[in-house]
Design an enzyme around this catalytic site. Structure first.
Site, PDB file in Angstrom:
ATOM      1  N   GLY A   1       0.957  -3.844  -0.404  1.00  0.00           N
ATOM      2  CA  GLY A   1       2.102  -3.992  -1.296  1.00  0.00           C
ATOM      3  C   GLY A   1       1.922  -5.170  -2.228  1.00  0.00           C
ATOM      4  O   GLY A   1       1.312  -6.188  -1.868  1.00  0.00           O
TER       5      GLY A   1
ATOM      6  N   THR B   1      -2.192  -4.313  -9.620  1.00  0.00           N
ATOM      7  CA  THR B   1      -1.042  -4.473  -8.724  1.00  0.00           C
ATOM      8  C   THR B   1      -0.978  -5.864  -8.109  1.00  0.00           C
ATOM      9  O   THR B   1       0.034  -6.567  -8.212  1.00  0.00           O
ATOM     10  CB  THR B   1      -1.085  -3.407  -7.615  1.00  0.00           C
ATOM     11  OG1 THR B   1      -1.030  -2.113  -8.216  1.00  0.00           O
ATOM     12  CG2 THR B   1       0.097  -3.570  -6.675  1.00  0.00           C
TER      13      THR B   1
ATOM     14  N   LYS C   1     -12.030  -4.288   7.727  1.00  0.00           N
ATOM     15  CA  LYS C   1     -11.081  -5.298   8.180  1.00  0.00           C
ATOM     16  C   LYS C   1     -11.388  -5.796   9.585  1.00  0.00           C
ATOM     17  O   LYS C   1     -11.314  -6.999   9.862  1.00  0.00           O
ATOM     18  CB  LYS C   1      -9.657  -4.743   8.101  1.00  0.00           C
ATOM     19  CG  LYS C   1      -9.174  -4.523   6.665  1.00  0.00           C
ATOM     20  CD  LYS C   1      -7.814  -3.849   6.619  1.00  0.00           C
ATOM     21  CE  LYS C   1      -7.336  -3.663   5.189  1.00  0.00           C
ATOM     22  NZ  LYS C   1      -6.027  -2.957   5.129  1.00  0.00           N
TER      23      LYS C   1
ATOM     24  N   GLY D   1       2.826   7.036  -3.489  1.00  0.00           N
ATOM     25  CA  GLY D   1       1.947   5.944  -3.868  1.00  0.00           C
ATOM     26  C   GLY D   1       1.331   5.195  -2.709  1.00  0.00           C
ATOM     27  O   GLY D   1       0.674   4.165  -2.891  1.00  0.00           O
TER      28      GLY D   1
END
Length: 400
Positions: A297, A11, A200, A182
């Site tokens: 994304g 991706t 993170k 998704g």
């Protein structure tokens, strides 16, 4: 012209190739020269894809190619990503990565190797996806003492909690919806149990305070036991529930935590919904500053990676130092941290709770046979001692 290689054509990797192609003219202008993808590494074949002619299955084709000066790592995980990235740095190639696991586990060593080899190890996309946070934190806020960092660092959990509130659906129902869209993996453990957010906040804290933070030292709680009743109590209080990763310094000591929190309307993170992420940094002079955007994304994350590539190209002969010492910071035990709490208990325990916590007002009418209440600022160990003395139905969620 600079030639780069991309490790992993999934991706984010395919997104990097797409961004470099779609914005080629702008990127060339900002970098000062053309940037071209010379090699793409993946185990799969991509017949008919534009990268089919530069595809390789052998990492040696990349690490031994003298024309490739920057390598993008988007494979994910630490094996074989760590070995590949380390070898690239040792061979004198800069590396730009979106891999939070790699940075959290091996960032200290890889930053040191990059410095020794006079190349770059950049990882802007590893924390906030497309949100620019690491570069501002390490370069733009250096005049301030950072007092705290807190953020919604995972889009999957934020989507789930937003939908639970908006649709009145329970956790399992919304998780299935997130998987269908998704937003959640088939195995969502890393997201919903808070492990993704934990890595993170460890990276953010290391950059904010200039030294290594072991994410395994950070207490981490997920959202799997958040119920529609909890959401209803939050609504009654004018609050929302969000998974928050946070760290703060007090009296020279570092505290860090990942857990569900109830946020008040005055908190800037209150209005962050759906798959969006946001991070608030508090400085002793600046006060609060918030970074908001798409935390994941394809194109958003790829954009952040390509920005790192441009930085590496522009600063080919200039050392860009990252303040991240190898000396490990001590994360204080959770028991010593102070927080505020929302508590749910059975109605018959109200008098006892009033005595233990000094409660003067209860919230009722949300769940039959229950009441809720808020505490003031209290040390975690003191809260736990009093909480343990209550019997029957009981639950607690921290407050911001």
């Amino acid at each position: 012209m600079t030639k780069i290689a991309v490790l992993g054509y999934g991706t984010v990797g395919s997104g990097v190739v797409h961004v470099l192609s779609a914005n080629a003219a702008l990127i060339e202008k900002n970098a000062g020269e053309k940037i071209e993808v010379g090699r793409v590494l993946d185990l799969r074949e991509f017949p008919g894809d534009p990268v089919s002619g530069i595809l390789t299955h052998d990492f040696e084709d990349i690490v031994s190619d003298p024309e490739i000066s920057v390598v993008v790592e988007t494979m994910g995980g630490t094996k074989p990503a760590y070995d590949f990235v380390k070898r690239c740095l040792l061979s004198g190639k800069s590396v730009c990565t979106s891999n939070k696991a790699l940075v959290a586990d091996h960032g200290t060593e890889l930053i040191r190797i990059a410095s020794e080899k006079n190349v770059h190890f950049f990882f802007e996309a590893s924390v906030g996806g497309g949100i620019p946070i690491l570069r501002p934190l390490s370069r733009c806020l250096v005049a301030d003492e950072i007092l705290s960092i807190k953020g919604i660092l995972n889009g999957t959990t934020n989507f789930i909690l937003s939908k639970m509130r908006d649709e009145g659906a329970d956790y399992s129902e919304v998780l299935a919806q997130a998987q269908k869209l998704g937003y959640a993996e088939a195995d969502p453990t890393a997201d919903v149990e808070g492990y993704d957010s934990c890595r993170k906040i460890a990276i953010l804290t290391a950059l904010a305070y200039g030294a290594q933070v072991d994410y395994e030292d950070i207490t981490t709680e997920g959202i799997t036991d958040i119920t529609t009743q909890d959401i209803a109590y939050a609504e009654r209080l004018g609050r929302v529930i969000r998974l928050i990763g946070m760290s703060r310094r007090a009296d020279g000591r570092l505290y860090a935590l990942v857990a569900p929190f109830m946020l008040d309307k005055c908190d800037p993170l209150y209005g962050v919904n759906d798959v969006f992420n946001a991070i608030t940094v508090t400085g002793n002079m600046l006060g609060d500053v918030m970074f908001y955007g798409q935390g994941a994304g394809k194109d958003a994350t790829a954009s952040a990676v390509v920005t790192d590539v441009i930085e590496a190209v522009k600063n080919r002969d200039i050392r860009v130092d990252i303040r991240w010492d190898e000396k490990k910071q001590t994360v204080e035990p959770l028991e010593d941290m102070t927080n505020k709490f929302f508590v749910r208990i059975s109605s018959e325990q109200a008098d006892r709770a009033a005595g233990l916590f000094g409660v003067t007002e209860f919230i009722d009418g949300v769940v039959d046979g229950e009441v809720g209440f808020l505490t003031g600022e209290i040390k975690e160990s003191e809260f736990n001692n009093s909480f343990a003395q209550l019997s029957g139905t009981k639950k607690r969620i921290r407050l911001l």
